[in-house]
Scaffold this motif. Structure first.
Motif, mmCIF file in Angstrom:
data_model
loop_
_atom_site.group_PDB
_atom_site.id
_atom_site.type_symbol
_atom_site.label_atom_id
_atom_site.label_comp_id
_atom_site.label_asym_id
_atom_site.label_seq_id
_atom_site.Cartn_x
_atom_site.Cartn_y
_atom_site.Cartn_z
ATOM 1 N N TYR A 109 8.881 54.893 25.398
ATOM 2 C CA TYR A 109 9.138 56.465 25.508
ATOM 3 C C TYR A 109 9.848 56.812 23.864
ATOM 4 O O TYR A 109 9.958 57.829 23.513
ATOM 5 C CB TYR A 109 9.664 56.524 26.564
ATOM 6 N N ILE A 110 11.156 56.230 23.876
ATOM 7 C CA ILE A 110 12.505 56.470 23.004
ATOM 8 C C ILE A 110 11.813 56.144 21.539
ATOM 9 O O ILE A 110 11.953 57.236 20.092
ATOM 10 C CB ILE A 110 13.246 55.694 23.169
ATOM 11 N N ALA A 111 10.642 54.728 21.654
ATOM 12 C CA ALA A 111 9.995 54.437 20.038
ATOM 13 C C ALA A 111 9.052 55.943 19.466
ATOM 14 O O ALA A 111 8.800 56.010 18.343
ATOM 15 C CB ALA A 111 9.733 53.553 20.496
ATOM 16 N N GLN A 112 8.099 55.981 21.129
ATOM 17 C CA GLN A 112 7.150 57.014 20.859
ATOM 18 C C GLN A 112 7.923 58.277 20.042
ATOM 19 O O GLN A 112 8.042 59.723 19.375
ATOM 20 C CB GLN A 112 6.204 57.492 21.715
ATOM 21 N N ALA A 113 8.439 58.750 20.818
ATOM 22 C CA ALA A 113 9.613 60.059 20.700
ATOM 23 C C ALA A 113 10.069 59.887 19.130
ATOM 24 O O ALA A 113 10.465 61.266 18.153
ATOM 25 C CB ALA A 113 10.924 60.090 21.428
ATOM 26 N N ASP A 114 10.865 58.381 18.450
ATOM 27 C CA ASP A 114 10.769 59.344 16.703
ATOM 28 C C ASP A 114 9.700 58.750 16.035
ATOM 29 O O ASP A 114 10.299 59.134 14.918
ATOM 30 C CB ASP A 114 12.259 57.474 17.090
ATOM 31 N N ALA A 169 11.050 64.704 17.480
ATOM 32 C CA ALA A 169 11.524 65.672 16.744
ATOM 33 C C ALA A 169 12.606 65.297 18.049
ATOM 34 O O ALA A 169 14.026 66.258 17.588
ATOM 35 C CB ALA A 169 12.386 66.905 16.168
ATOM 36 N N LEU A 170 12.690 64.898 19.034
ATOM 37 C CA LEU A 170 13.396 64.932 20.235
ATOM 38 C C LEU A 170 14.700 63.823 19.721
ATOM 39 O O LEU A 170 14.473 62.897 18.852
ATOM 40 C CB LEU A 170 12.651 64.256 21.324
ATOM 41 N N LYS A 171 15.669 64.457 20.162
ATOM 42 C CA LYS A 171 17.041 63.407 20.728
ATOM 43 C C LYS A 171 17.406 62.618 21.773
ATOM 44 O O LYS A 171 18.031 63.232 22.725
ATOM 45 C CB LYS A 171 18.243 64.386 19.899
ATOM 46 N N PRO A 172 16.726 61.994 21.889
ATOM 47 C CA PRO A 172 17.139 61.061 23.235
ATOM 48 C C PRO A 172 18.261 60.243 23.610
ATOM 49 O O PRO A 172 18.993 60.122 22.437
ATOM 50 C CB PRO A 172 15.881 60.152 23.185
#
Length: 215
Positions: free
Chosen positions: A78-83, A87-90
């Motif tokens: 999920y974090i990889a897709q966010a990156d 522009a999410l800051k996980p």
């Protein structure tokens, strides 16, 4: 909306569970039914309060378990897709003690799951002030729709890849025309009194009924 005309290699469920505050009742029942059927669940993405974050405090926690089950791969995915797509800051948090939301019902049945939640916790949590406010406003429950939008972008990308989304092929059959929407309630969200507005006259056989939550 984005997935409406897509097909998937795997089944995708979009669920709004009831009874979370009363003891994870809805998710507990669903997860137990899945386990009783021995369903194979690739991963559960649970989002709980994702629209509050003051300026420069709009990070987004991604919380999972290190074992039984190990949720690291789903969190990292999920974090990889966010990156890549948002522009999410996980913030990656590995903490098995965080069992306060619906993901815990799946952890208890050894299903991989994580909880996505705002890092900046609203001070109006569980109060009458838990309302929708303007961007970065302090005394409300929702003040950051852009953050919620970015979290949703990452979610759409994750589901699309995990479930094998692809454009629908073949001949599209015609759909029956939907009836015209003639009724509107003003305001759509708010306290009584409200106004029921009809944009077209009703026929002689029409009946209008208004019910409260108790029926």
């Amino acid at each position: 909306r984005v997935f409406a005309d897509m097909d998937f290699n795997n089944t995708v469920w979009f669920i709004g569970f009831s009874g979370e505050e009363q003891g994870l009742l809805g998710s507990d029942d669903f997860a137990q039914r899945c386990r009783n059927r021995n369903d194979s669940i690739k991963g559960v993405l649970n989002f709980d309060m994702i629209s509050y974050g003051r300026q420069n405090r709009d990070s987004f926690e991604v919380i999972g378990k290190p074992s039984n089950p190990n949720c690291a791969w789903l969190m990292d995915y999920y974090i990889a897709q966010a990156d890549t797509f948002s522009a999410l800051k996980p913030i990656r948090i590995m903490d098995a003690s965080q069992e306060y939301s619906d993901h815990a019902s799946f952890w208890a049945r050894n299903y991989v799951a994580f909880c996505g939640i705002e890092d900046d916790f609203t001070p109006k949590y569980h109060t009458l002030g838990d309302t929708i406010g303007p961007l970065y406003y302090v005394n409300c429950g929702t003040n950051n729709w852009p953050m919620a939008t970015e979290a949703t972008k990452a979610t759409v990308a994750s589901i699309a890849k995990l479930a094998g989304a692809h454009p629908r092929t073949g001949i599209e059959e015609g759909r029956p025309a939907l009836p015209a929407r003639i009724l509107r309630v003003l305001p759509s969200v708010g306290r009584a009194p409200v106004t029921v507005e009809l944009s077209a006259p009703l026929g002689p056989a029409a009946r209008v009924g208004i019910f409260d939550p108790a029926g």
